[in-house]
Enzyme design. Structure first.
Site, PDB file in Angstrom:
ATOM      1  N   LYS A 133       0.929  -1.058   0.083  1.00  0.00           N
ATOM      2  CA  LYS A 133      -0.049  -0.088   0.254  1.00  0.00           C
ATOM      3  C   LYS A 133       1.190   1.331   0.084  1.00  0.00           C
ATOM      4  O   LYS A 133       1.506   1.418   1.291  1.00  0.00           O
ATOM      5  CB  LYS A 133      -0.577   0.168   1.230  1.00  0.00           C
ATOM      6  CG  LYS A 133      -1.892   1.607   1.395  1.00  0.00           C
ATOM      7  CD  LYS A 133      -3.423   1.079   2.076  1.00  0.00           C
ATOM      8  CE  LYS A 133      -3.795   2.352   2.053  1.00  0.00           C
ATOM      9  NZ  LYS A 133      -5.632   1.842   2.369  1.00  0.00           N
TER      10      LYS A 133
ATOM     11  N   ALA B  65      -5.731   4.130  -2.156  1.00  0.00           N
ATOM     12  CA  ALA B  65      -6.165   4.595  -1.428  1.00  0.00           C
ATOM     13  C   ALA B  65      -7.729   4.989  -1.190  1.00  0.00           C
ATOM     14  O   ALA B  65      -8.214   6.106  -2.585  1.00  0.00           O
ATOM     15  CB  ALA B  65      -5.273   5.920  -0.680  1.00  0.00           C
ATOM     16  N   GLY B  66      -8.634   4.604  -0.841  1.00  0.00           N
ATOM     17  CA  GLY B  66     -10.037   5.164  -1.679  1.00  0.00           C
ATOM     18  C   GLY B  66     -10.592   4.752  -3.418  1.00  0.00           C
ATOM     19  O   GLY B  66     -10.469   4.082  -3.200  1.00  0.00           O
TER      20      GLY B  66
END
Length: 251
Positions: free
Chosen positions: A41, A111-112
């Site tokens: 990530k 992310a999102g």
């Protein structure tokens, strides 16, 4: 911000979602387990209020030798990277990001959603294009998912980015599944119903229903120039029977 050495794209997937908290981390853990992949990530925010997604994936996988690469940037506020970085006086530039070196398949968690800003010029959609991995789109199964999912698929199609398929998270909804397959011209890779317990055993059970990575990777035709230095223009692989988890429970 941590910088990784340049490396050619490994087989794998960029996991994105139609929204925040839609189940990307859960799905990422399932894909890592199913494909014996590494996890990364690159942009982690919100650690002031909760543990990182990398720590969550490690807990969900349990012991087993998976490599979890550290984030390129960790930020405190539970905001988009662009907003969280501004609060901490951190300068981000998604153009500097490179995939970590790995011999295994790589699962990258965004992310999102696709239009979450990273810096002054780049959205999460731009990062997905730059990293060159095909995408898995995570969506809710409930009311509203048709609109949100079709908008996300349209954004990916406009950039000619390859989509391996959609994973629906939530109570089983045959009607919504049929609509996404029909109007989105996409395959549903899995449906994850609610889980009474989310642990390594549940992740392993669900991973057993995921198609092999090689069977769903898009096939690259000859490259042609794209804006912003992007040269890949993948088309979808041959349609496969959609896999589901109707005998398992999830969140």
């Amino acid at each position: 911000m941590r910088s990784h050495s340049a490396a050619p794209p490994a087989p794998g997937a960029f996991v994105t979602g139609t929204d925040t908290d839609v189940g990307k981390t859960l799905v990422s853990a399932i894909l890592v387990k199913a494909w014996q992949a590494d996890y990364w990530k690159p942009y982690q925010t919100g650690v002031a209020d909760a543990c990182s997604d990398t720590d969550t994936v490690a807990a969900l996988l349990g012991p087993g030798g998976h490599t979890l690469h550290p984030p390129a940037c960790i930020l405190q506020a539970p905001l988009a990277p662009w907003a969280a970085a501004r609060l901490e006086g951190v300068a981000l530039n998604a153009a500097d990001l490179r995939l970590p070196r790995t011999q295994a398949p790589l699962v990258v968690e965004g992310a999102g959603g696709l239009y979450v800003p990273i810096d002054e010029r780049h959205m999460m959609l731009d990062l997905a294009a730059r990293l060159g991995l095909p995408l898995v789109l995570v969506t809710r199964s409930t009311l509203g998912t048709i609109n949100h999912t079709l908008l996300s698929l349209q954004a990916l199609a406009a950039r000619q980015l390859p989509v391996m398929g959609v994973i629906m998270n939530g109570p089983l909804s045959p009607g919504n599944r049929k609509a996404l397959e029909h109007f989105g011209h996409t395959r549903i890779l899995a449906e994850i119903p609610p889980l009474p317990r989310v642990d390594a055993a549940a992740i392993a059970r669900m991973a057993a229903g995921i198609p092999p990575l090689a069977s769903i990777l898009p096939s690259p035709p000859p490259c042609r120039s794209q804006p912003d230095g992007i040269t890949k223009n993948y088309t979808s692989a041959h349609p496969l029977p959609a896999q589901g988890f109707s005998n398992h429970k999830s969140i």
